[in-house]
Design an enzyme around this catalytic site. Structure first.
Site, short mmCIF file in Angstrom:
data_model
loop_
_atom_site.label_atom_id
_atom_site.label_comp_id
_atom_site.label_asym_id
_atom_site.label_seq_id
_atom_site.Cartn_x
_atom_site.Cartn_y
_atom_site.Cartn_z
N LYS A 28 -2.95 0.83 0.62
CA LYS A 28 -2.94 1.77 1.74
C LYS A 28 -4.35 1.93 2.32
O LYS A 28 -5.34 1.48 1.71
CB LYS A 28 -2.37 3.11 1.25
CG LYS A 28 -0.89 3.00 0.79
CD LYS A 28 -0.40 4.32 0.24
CE LYS A 28 1.09 4.27 -0.08
NZ LYS A 28 1.58 5.59 -0.57
N HIS A 64 1.27 1.18 -2.41
CA HIS A 64 2.73 1.26 -2.33
C HIS A 64 3.33 0.14 -3.16
O HIS A 64 2.82 -0.98 -3.15
CB HIS A 64 3.20 1.11 -0.88
CG HIS A 64 4.68 0.88 -0.78
ND1 HIS A 64 5.59 1.91 -0.85
CD2 HIS A 64 5.41 -0.27 -0.69
CE1 HIS A 64 6.82 1.40 -0.79
NE2 HIS A 64 6.74 0.08 -0.69
N GLU A 106 12.09 -4.28 2.48
CA GLU A 106 10.70 -4.11 2.90
C GLU A 106 10.03 -5.45 3.20
O GLU A 106 9.26 -5.56 4.16
CB GLU A 106 9.92 -3.36 1.80
CG GLU A 106 10.37 -1.91 1.67
CD GLU A 106 9.74 -1.19 0.48
OE1 GLU A 106 8.92 -1.80 -0.25
OE2 GLU A 106 10.07 -0.01 0.27
N ASN A 136 -2.65 8.14 -2.41
CA ASN A 136 -2.37 7.50 -3.69
C ASN A 136 -2.51 5.98 -3.68
O ASN A 136 -1.95 5.27 -4.51
CB ASN A 136 -1.01 7.95 -4.24
CG ASN A 136 0.13 7.57 -3.33
OD1 ASN A 136 -0.07 6.95 -2.28
ND2 ASN A 136 1.34 7.93 -3.72
N TYR A 172 9.43 3.94 6.03
CA TYR A 172 9.63 5.25 5.38
C TYR A 172 10.83 6.00 5.97
O TYR A 172 10.85 7.24 5.95
CB TYR A 172 8.36 6.09 5.51
CG TYR A 172 7.25 5.69 4.55
CD1 TYR A 172 7.48 5.58 3.17
CD2 TYR A 172 5.95 5.45 5.00
CE1 TYR A 172 6.46 5.22 2.28
CE2 TYR A 172 4.92 5.08 4.12
CZ TYR A 172 5.18 4.98 2.76
OH TYR A 172 4.18 4.63 1.89
N1 UDP Z 1 3.97 11.50 -0.40
C1 UDP Z 1 3.21 12.60 -0.02
N2 UDP Z 1 3.52 13.84 -0.53
C2 UDP Z 1 4.56 14.01 -1.39
C3 UDP Z 1 5.34 12.91 -1.77
C4 UDP Z 1 5.02 11.67 -1.26
O1 UDP Z 1 2.27 12.47 0.74
O2 UDP Z 1 4.80 15.16 -1.82
C5 UDP Z 1 3.64 10.17 0.14
C6 UDP Z 1 2.89 9.31 -0.87
O3 UDP Z 1 1.94 8.52 -0.15
C7 UDP Z 1 4.00 8.44 -1.44
C8 UDP Z 1 4.84 8.22 -0.18
O4 UDP Z 1 4.82 9.47 0.48
O5 UDP Z 1 3.49 7.25 -2.02
C9 UDP Z 1 6.25 7.77 -0.42
O6 UDP Z 1 6.88 8.67 -1.30
P1 UDP Z 1 7.90 8.16 -2.40
O7 UDP Z 1 8.59 9.35 -2.96
O8 UDP Z 1 8.75 7.05 -1.84
O9 UDP Z 1 6.93 7.61 -3.56
P2 UDP Z 1 6.45 6.13 -4.00
O10 UDP Z 1 7.66 5.24 -3.97
O11 UDP Z 1 5.38 5.70 -3.03
O12 UDP Z 1 5.91 6.31 -5.40
#
Ligand code: UDP
Length: 162
Positions: A20, A126, A137, A123, A60
Site C-alpha cells: 500500500k 494487502h 482481484e 497497515n 473494496y
Molecule cells: N481498514 C480500516 N479500518 C478498519 C478496518 C479495515 O482502515 O477498521 C482498512 C485496512 O486498510 C484493511 C482494509 O480496510 O486492510 C480492508 O479491510 P479487511 O477487513 O478486508 O482486512 P484485510 O483483508 O486487509 O486484512
C-alpha cells in the site's frame, strides 16, 4: 513416473499481494517482497501504479458501507502501490499468515503488519483472503498477458516431497 500435479493439485494457486502507499513511501517494498521470495513462492506478476478510484471501489466493493471506507479510498490513492501476483501451494492461506492480522495492534511479531505497522488505517500491505477472492482481484488488477508462465529452477526442491 511421479505425477507432480497429483501430489500438489493447488501448486499453481495464486494470490494478489499489494504494498500500500505507506509501504512504498516507507521504502519497505524490498523487505516485503523478500519475505515471499524466501518463503519459496514464485512471482508471476508485478507492477507499480497510481490506483484509480474506479479500481479501488471495485477492489473494496464489499466494504463500501463501512464507516472507514472513504478514508480507506483516500489512503489507497495517496500514492503509488506495488501490486504482485505470487504462486504456490496454499499461497493464499500462507500469505495471510505472513501478512498478519488486519489490525497491526493484534498482529504477531514476525508478520509483515506485526513488524512494520501499528495502526489499522496504515497497515502496509494487502493480501487476498480466499482463492476465489484472489481470482477476482487478480483479474481486476492484471491483464492476463501481464502474468508470466516460467519455470523456477528450484521448483522440485520447494514444491515436491522427497
Ligand atoms: N481498514 C480500516 N479500518 C478498519 C478496518 C479495515 O482502515 O477498521 C482498512 C485496512 O486498510 C484493511 C482494509 O480496510 O486492510 C480492508 O479491510 P479487511 O477487513 O478486508 O482486512 P484485510 O483483508 O486487509 O486484512
Amino acid at each position: 513416473h511421479r505425477n507432480k500435479s497429483a501430489a500438489f493439485p493447488d501448486e499453481r494457486e495464486r494470490t494478489l499481494i499489494a504494498i500500500k502507499p505507506d509501504g512504498v513511501q516507507r521504502r519497505l517494498v524490498g523487505q516485503i517482497m523478500q519475505r515471499f521470495e524466501q518463503r519459496g513462492f514464485k512471482l508471476v506478476g508485478l507492477k507499480m501504479l497510481q490506483v484509480s478510484e474506479d479500481l479501488l471501489s471495485q477492489h473494496y466493493c464489499e466494504l463500501r458501507t463501512k464507516p472507514f471506507y472513504p478514508s480507506l479510498l483516500d489512503y489507497m490513492s495517496s500514492g503509488p502501490v506495488v501490486v504482485m501476483v505470487w504462486e504456490g501451494h496454499k499461497v493464499v492461506q500462507t500469505s495471510r499468515t505472513m501478512v498478519g492480522h488486519t489490525n497491526p495492534a493484534e498482529a504477531q511479531a514476525g508478520t509483515v503488519r506485526g513488524d512494520f505497522s501499528f495502526h489499522v488505517s496504515r497497515n502496509v500491505v494487502h493480501a487476498s483472503d480466499s482463492p476465489e477472492g484472489a481470482q477476482r482481484e487478480i483479474q481486476l488488477w492484471f491483464q492476463s498477458k501481464e502474468l508470466l508462465k516460467w519455470e523456477c529452477c528450484d521448483q522440485t526442491i520447494t514444491c515436491e516431497d522427497a
